[in-house]
Design a protein around this motif. Structure first.
Motif, PDB file in Angstrom:
ATOM      1  N   GLN A  85       4.921   6.112   5.011  1.00 25.39           N
ATOM      2  CA  GLN A  85       5.080   6.008   6.313  1.00 25.39           C
ATOM      3  C   GLN A  85       6.267   5.172   6.770  1.00 25.39           C
ATOM      4  O   GLN A  85       7.030   5.765   7.398  1.00 25.39           O
ATOM      5  N   GLU A 122       5.841  14.143   7.451  1.00 31.18           N
ATOM      6  CA  GLU A 122       6.616  12.906   7.271  1.00 31.18           C
ATOM      7  C   GLU A 122       8.019  13.130   7.035  1.00 31.18           C
ATOM      8  O   GLU A 122       9.016  12.138   6.989  1.00 31.18           O
ATOM      9  N   ILE A 155      -3.856   4.149  10.085  1.00 30.18           N
ATOM     10  CA  ILE A 155      -3.647   3.695   8.725  1.00 30.18           C
ATOM     11  C   ILE A 155      -4.310   2.304   8.782  1.00 30.18           C
ATOM     12  O   ILE A 155      -3.808   1.514   9.422  1.00 30.18           O
ATOM     13  N   GLN A 156      -5.380   2.059   7.636  1.00 34.96           N
ATOM     14  CA  GLN A 156      -5.944   0.797   7.504  1.00 34.96           C
ATOM     15  C   GLN A 156      -5.073  -0.095   7.292  1.00 34.96           C
ATOM     16  O   GLN A 156      -4.286  -0.022   6.248  1.00 34.96           O
ATOM     17  N   ARG A 157      -5.027  -1.484   7.817  1.00 35.59           N
ATOM     18  CA  ARG A 157      -4.068  -2.643   7.533  1.00 35.59           C
ATOM     19  C   ARG A 157      -4.921  -3.930   7.718  1.00 35.59           C
ATOM     20  O   ARG A 157      -5.677  -3.944   8.405  1.00 35.59           O
ATOM     21  N   ASP A 177       0.860  -1.107   0.036  1.00 36.69           N
ATOM     22  CA  ASP A 177       0.013  -0.109  -0.042  1.00 36.69           C
ATOM     23  C   ASP A 177       0.852   1.240   0.054  1.00 36.69           C
ATOM     24  O   ASP A 177       1.682   1.377   0.838  1.00 36.69           O
ATOM     25  N   THR A 234       0.363   4.315   0.953  1.00 35.81           N
ATOM     26  CA  THR A 234       0.429   5.129   2.353  1.00 35.81           C
ATOM     27  C   THR A 234       1.351   4.495   3.333  1.00 35.81           C
ATOM     28  O   THR A 234       2.055   5.150   3.833  1.00 35.81           O
ATOM     29  N   ILE A 235       1.344   3.145   3.419  1.00 35.46           N
ATOM     30  CA  ILE A 235       2.070   2.314   4.491  1.00 35.46           C
ATOM     31  C   ILE A 235       3.441   2.527   4.072  1.00 35.46           C
ATOM     32  O   ILE A 235       4.628   2.702   4.741  1.00 35.46           O
ATOM     33  N   LEU A 287       2.239   3.354  12.348  1.00 33.05           N
ATOM     34  CA  LEU A 287       1.065   3.302  11.380  1.00 33.05           C
ATOM     35  C   LEU A 287      -0.167   3.463  11.984  1.00 33.05           C
ATOM     36  O   LEU A 287      -1.424   2.975  11.413  1.00 33.05           O
ATOM     37  N   SER A 288      -0.498   4.248  13.071  1.00 32.01           N
ATOM     38  CA  SER A 288      -1.705   4.467  13.834  1.00 32.01           C
ATOM     39  C   SER A 288      -2.495   5.322  12.839  1.00 32.01           C
ATOM     40  O   SER A 288      -2.134   6.165  12.304  1.00 32.01           O
TER      41      SER A 288
END
Length: 723
Positions: A10, A707, A359-361, A4, A6-7, A356-357
């Motif tokens: 990050q 970031e 953020i959908q995982r 992903d 976004t992940i 990763l708080s």
């Protein structure tokens, strides 16, 4: 695998497994997995409970664990439990003393500093405040009982329940005088062994809010200035004390402090000794032995717990400490065993959650969960320590995410660790009292590791080469033209004009011996140096140092933080608490190379003034040559003012840069600085050379680039750090 975006972004900006450094147990950056070595935590907690119930029985303990096993994390875990009252205790966290001749004074300073900086309950009172309120309440209970006065009974009960109310109450002059005498009689009748001066200053602390700052400095063993002596009503004697007398007085004050904590406190004081690998000389080991004997034989409220690497304990300490002390320590010996597979998994999960708080995982272990076979190898039964888990997780993260990141070199690991340490010191400077020993150590490290192009060579550097009191270091330096000169470094954190003046006199005397001799007076600016008309003779001596070709360097907050961080980084390295991504600990030669290659006067502002002076000495045989170089602040370059339109009428108008361009420029500036961080106003100065922007606007802008940048906010400034 396709990760992903976004992940990926990050993890690229905030890899929670990138490097490992223990840090300060009072302020852990990473979430703690409390189940690790839970048996040890419970056993130590039980020992503390026993100390609270039976203070008369001397107790001490050692905790053994290899590098990366979690010794410093264990201290943090215990401190956290103590703050919640499970069990309740005060604590003092002590890193190694440097000068064995000042060991008891160092112990006193650190214990008092910790007692003041740690608050309990919702009222935020310290343990010193608590015992103060209890003593005042005891005195009032006696008065109320004598006169059967319900009103005084009520006040006493209030003070007993809420100590701060006793300290904040506004007493009439008449009531205060009565209470001063009553408190004196009460304490003398019940504790005739109390140090006389301690008793006097303690009473001033009780009833005079305006005297508490001076009292705190006196409790810490400092030679307070003449005005503060007069304020407290004590004789000015510390400024002329011999070192031996000062050490003995520190012992006596520690005993008095122990007595009131034991009698009127509600919890024991646990003294955590950490990073003891830094005690290497025979003199240091001998003094550490004396400290342990003092705790075991003389104190009731205090208990030491010492943390060692197993090999260091067996090879260095066990064979050099007294047999009686070894027996007592080994009677409460605790061994850190590392973590289980489930705990290893929890370490990884908690660190991923941290970055990763929100953020959908797919699951809490993602992206590690995509390769179960490799992940099982990370947490297999051969895992020895939490650091092993972190290092293995870091290696696997690169593999399964295919993130092309260069592995940090030892220099880069040290730079990151150093940067974090500076930021923590700046964010909570109260934890770091002015310390002559640590400033001296930082100076030694810096001067002993100068690059070839430094403009001077340090041929010899010794602690007070001529064994002269007040001179911390004497160096034999060779300039680029071959000239040889001797420099005395006078490092000063004293508060009394007499001790400061004595230090300056020694520097002047050395310079008078030979024309090429020089002296550098270095002072932590948190210890004020009053300007005229105060300290007239001392100001005159400082001027004589400069007139004779010497120099003064006053370290402001940022510069002092860099110096202290360098000394503390050395402690970390010697203890094996800084490691690379492959799990290997940073070595002392690598640390020395880091200082030599990364920290220099050109790019590293905390030492710029020192370097500029040492380079200028050959040209500065006369006062004029030295003064010809413009003076700089300890860390801050002079502010540059953008030229006006009248100065450059032909210049075309400057195009206003976009937010992205400003962020990019800020990043480029920070990349040129070894620690990759600057105070916001200094970064604005550098940006203003090309574009006009103020500090508030820059901070607001960079908040959108979290970031890339971390904003560390302190009381009166903000630090911008490049991730």
């Amino acid at each position: 695998m396709q990760l992903d975006p976004t992940i990926r972004k990050q993890l690229l900006a905030n890899n929670p497994f990138s490097f490992s450094a223990a840090g300060d147990p009072r302020e852990n950056d990473y979430p703690d997995v409390e189940g690790i070595d839970q048996e040890v935590t419970q056993s130590i907690s039980q020992l503390i409970e026993q100390k609270q119930k039976q203070p008369g029985i001397p107790r001490a303990a050692i905790v053994l664990g290899e590098t990366g096993s979690g010794k410093t994390h264990m201290i943090g875990r215990l401190i956290k439990a103590g703050s919640k009252g499970k069990p309740p205790f005060s604590f003092a966290y002590l890193q190694p003393f440097i000068d064995p001749n000042c060991a008891f004074r160092y112990l006193l300073k650190e214990i008092v500093s910790n007692l003041y900086s740690t608050s309990y309950s919702n009222e935020k009172y310290s343990q010193i405040d608590y015992v103060s309120g209890q003593i005042i309440a005891k005195v009032l209970f006696k008065v109320a009982e004598r006169y059967s006065d319900d009103k005084i009974f009520k006040i006493a009960r209030t003070f007993q329940a809420s100590p701060l109310k006793a300290l904040k109450r506004k007493y009439t002059p008449k009531d205060r005088e009565k209470l001063l005498q009553l408190t004196k009689n009460f304490l003398k009748d019940n504790h005739d062994e109390l140090n006389v001066n301690f008793l006097h200053v303690l009473r001033q602390y009780f009833f005079f809010e305006e005297k508490r700052r001076a009292a705190r400095h006196w409790f810490m063993g400092k030679a307070i200035d003449q005005e503060d002596c007069e304020l407290l009503g004590i004789r000015d004697y510390r400024s002329t004390q011999t070192p031996e007398a000062a050490e003995e007085e520190a012992r006596q004050i520690l005993l008095s402090l122990d007595l009131i904590l034991n009698t009127y406190g509600d919890r024991p004081l646990i003294v955590f000794f950490d990073q003891l690998e830094n005690l290497t000389t025979k003199e240091q080991l001998g003094k550490f032995n004396q400290l342990l004997q003092f705790f075991c034989d003389r104190t009731r409220a205090m208990m030491p717990i010492s943390f060692f690497r197993g090999d260091e304990w067996n090879d260095n300490f066990r064979v050099n400490l007294d047999h009686q002390i070894v027996t007592r320590l080994e009677g409460n010996e605790f061994l850190l065993k590392g973590c289980t597979q489930n705990q290893a998994k929890e370490i990884i999960r908690s660190r991923l959650d941290m970055v990763l708080s929100g953020i959908q995982r797919p699951d809490s272990l993602y992206p590690f969960s995509v390769d179960a076979k490799e992940f099982e190898r990370v947490i297999d039964h051969q895992v020895k320590s939490p650091r092993d888990v972190i290092n293995r997780a870091n290696q696997l993260l690169f593999s399964i995410t295919e993130i092309d990141i260069e592995v940090d070199t030892p220099h880069q690991v040290l730079a990151k660790t150093f940067s974090n340490k500076i930021a923590k010191i700046l964010a909570n400077f109260d934890h770091f009292e002015p310390d002559e020993g640590r400033l001296t150590l930082a100076l030694q490290l810096y001067l002993n590791n100068r690059p070839e192009n430094a403009g001077y060579t340090v041929e010899q550097l010794d602690e007070s080469l001529e064994k002269i009191k007040f001179i911390d270091l004497v160096g034999r330096l060779r300039s680029i033209d071959g000239s040889v000169y001797k420099v005395a470094f006078l490092i000063d954190v004293e508060l009394h004009f007499r001790t400061v003046g004595a230090s300056l006199r020694r520097g002047i005397a050395l310079m008078q011996k030979k024309e090429k001799n020089r002296a550098v007076f270095i002072r932590d600016m948190r210890c004020p140096f009053p300007e005229l008309p105060k300290w007239p003779a001392t100001n005159q001596r400082l001027q004589e140092i400069e007139d004779a070709g010497g120099s003064k360097i006053f370290l402001d907050t940022e510069a002092a933080a860099h110096w202290y961080a360098l000394a503390l980084l050395k402690f970390d390295v010697e203890a094996g608490d800084v490691s690379c991504e492959d799990g290997t600990s940073i070595t002392r030669p690598q640390f020395n190379a880091f200082i030599r290659d990364w920290l220099n006067g050109k790019d590293y502002p905390a030492f710029t003034e020192l370097d500029d002076y040492l380079k200028a000495i050959p040209d500065g045989s006369s006062k004029k040559a030295v003064e010809a170089k413009p003076k700089k602040k300890a860390t801050s370059p002079p502010k540059s003012t953008p030229p006006s339109k009248h100065e450059q009428p032909d210049n075309p108008p400057v195009t206003k840069p976009s937010s992205e361009e400003i962020a990019q420029m800020a990043g480029e500036i920070l990349k040129q600085i070894p620690v990759r961080m600057l105070k916001a106003d200094l970064l604005v100065d550098k940006l203003s050379e090309k574009h006009s922007i103020n500090t508030d606007k820059l901070l607001h802008l960079l908040e959108d680039y979290h970031e890339q940048f971390t904003l560390i906010r302190a009381t009166d400034h903000t630090i911008i750090k490049l991730k």
